[in-house]
Enzyme design. Structure first.
Site, PDB file in Angstrom:
ATOM      1  N   ASP A  56       1.086  -1.306   0.242  1.00 26.62           N
ATOM      2  CA  ASP A  56       0.044  -0.101   0.085  1.00 26.62           C
ATOM      3  C   ASP A  56       0.794   1.317  -0.003  1.00 26.62           C
ATOM      4  OD1 ASP A  56      -2.269  -1.521  -0.034  1.00 26.62           O
ATOM      5  OD2 ASP A  56      -2.733  -1.512   2.234  1.00 26.62           O
ATOM      6  N   TYR A 113       6.676 -10.137   7.059  1.00 25.10           N
ATOM      7  CA  TYR A 113       6.559  -8.620   7.123  1.00 25.10           C
ATOM      8  C   TYR A 113       7.295  -8.549   8.536  1.00 25.10           C
ATOM      9  CZ  TYR A 113       3.339  -8.163   3.210  1.00 25.10           C
ATOM     10  OH  TYR A 113       2.998  -7.881   1.720  1.00 25.10           O
TER      11      TYR A 113
END
Length: 256
Positions: A56, A113
């Site tokens: 994003d 992540y």
């Protein structure tokens, strides 16, 4: 004269602060668009990449992969040349020749992540972490992170309007690394849903602050309802750190 078409994987890192996300979008400044432009400039022919993972706006990557096809030869100083063309916040680290049917997205076996929080005001962390000076029970955070591994359906942690057909994910690692000034959430899975890591972090922080119990956290996951989760943590704390592929795929580094 050009030869047969060759498929390449490229390994890139980027700081996402100035970009409207990773994927090419019309009338938007994106990481993939910058890479396509730089590759097309160097090859002096149109190059269109396919990415492994969409991040994003504001999210960073220490590793992400893309693939592209070309019949043109690689410049002998490819890495130097392409990094001179790319903006300073995107770096191409390696390029691998792969089989023609290899796919950067669909061949990925898993991704990892990290989400960074910092506890003391720090101007150097402003666009690379979430300033969170509040009292937290880190023991509860660790317990919440462990609970995540017991589940496979993460409907509650997928943002609405997603196109995916399944909300099933296999979590391999889920834990917090805690230091005096910093907390980092580490998570690895075979796949992730849109907004999933930020939803997990935001909801766990509510547990750590005593606003949700561990049973409440179980109920959020089991509820399969995204309105139960908290997605309100900022994007700049999130880093894609690793994309894993089948052993033997990324061995032919063209620049070694």
């Amino acid at each position: 004269m050009t030869g047969a078409v060759t498929r390449y994987f490229i390994d890139v890192l980027y700081k996402g602060t100035l970009y409207s996300g990773f994927q090419v979008q019309e009338n938007a400044h994106t990481v993939q668009a910058a890479l396509d432009k730089a590759l097309s400039t160097l090859f002096r022919a149109p190059v269109v990449t396919t990415g492994s993972s969409r991040t994003d706006a504001g999210v960073h990557a220490l590793q992400n992969f893309l693939h592209f096809d070309t019949a043109l030869p690689l410049h002998p100083q490819f890495l130097y040349k392409i990094n001179a063309i790319l903006p300073e916040d995107i770096v191409l680290k390696a390029i691998y020749e792969v089989p023609p049917d290899a796919h950067a997205r669909f061949d990925a076996l898993g991704r990892s992540y990290e989400y960074y929080l910092y506890r003391e005001k720090d101007p150097f962390m402003k666009d690379r972490g979430y300033f969170f000076p509040y009292t937290l029970d880190t023991g509860l955070l660790q317990e919440a992170a462990a609970i995540i591994k017991d589940y496979t359906d993460f409907t509650s942690f997928s943002k609405r309007n997603t196109q995916v057909k399944t909300f099933l994910c296999k979590i391999h690692e889920s834990y917090w690394t805690v230091s005096e000034k910093q907390l980092v959430y580490n998570v690895s899975a075979n796949r992730f849903l849109r907004g999933m890591v930020r939803g997990l972090v935001g909801t766990m922080l509510r547990v750590g602050r005593g606003k949700l119990t561990l049973q409440d956290f179980h109920n959020v996951i089991a509820g399969k309802d995204c309105t139960l989760a908290d997605f309100a943590v900022p994007p700049q704390g999130l880093f894609l750190v690793k994309v894993r592929y089948p052993e033997g795929l990324l061995v032919d580094d063209r620049l070694k």
